[in-house]
Design an enzyme around this catalytic site. Structure first.
Site: not given
Length: 163
Positions: A54, A62, A104
């Protein structure tokens, strides 16, 4: 006078140590080199190692979040990230916190071939907004200035989307 030299010597040693230890967030700082397998969306990539990364300090609309409709400019932000990173070798520079709550990796991403600071480029071109989440705020001022300039110029999502 000896005291001044001692202080200067300590400062030089500290600076030398910082350089060797890789302090800072430039492409030459501590981090890993990796290969991008694919772009997940505008601000998330998958490495050939299987790690999801990320990008720190930014947020693109999104496009693949379960239960969330595709947001304005999401497909274009994702496509732009694809043009920057598909199959690219990258240098990952980590912030103070290395993983998010989803597991992440959190990183500032630099394209290896030309040292392009990808996080900053996404903001500069109007594909991303800033996202400050402490303690990973090392480039927050830079990103805020880039976002402000992109907004004033009506770049990307700043002219395409109403918020």
């Amino acid at each position: 006078m000896r005291r001044v030299f001692r202080v200067l010597a300590l400062i030089l040693v500290a600076l030398a140590f910082a350089a060797v230890a890789g302090c800072g967030s430039s492409p030459s700082a501590t981090g890993d080199t990796a290969q991008v397998r694919r772009v997940v969306d505008g601000d998330t990539i998958l490495l050939t190692s299987g790690e999801r990364v990320r990008l720190i300090g930014i947020d693109t609309p999104e496009s693949v979040k379960p239960g969330t409709p595709v947001q304005c400019f999401a497909k274009r932000a994702s496509a732009f990230t694809h043009t920057l990173l598909d199959g690219a070798r990258v240098r990952l520079v980590y912030g103070a916190e290395r993983r998010d709550r989803y597991g992440r990796l959190l990183a500032y991403v630099y394209r290896a071939r030309d040292r392009l600071f990808v996080n900053a480029e996404l903001v500069r071109q109007g594909y991303a907004r800033t996202l400050e989440i402490a303690p990973n705020t090392g480039h927050a001022r830079q990103f805020a200035a880039l976002a402000s300039a992109a907004r004033r110029a009506g770049k990307g999502l700043w002219s395409a989307c109403r918020r």
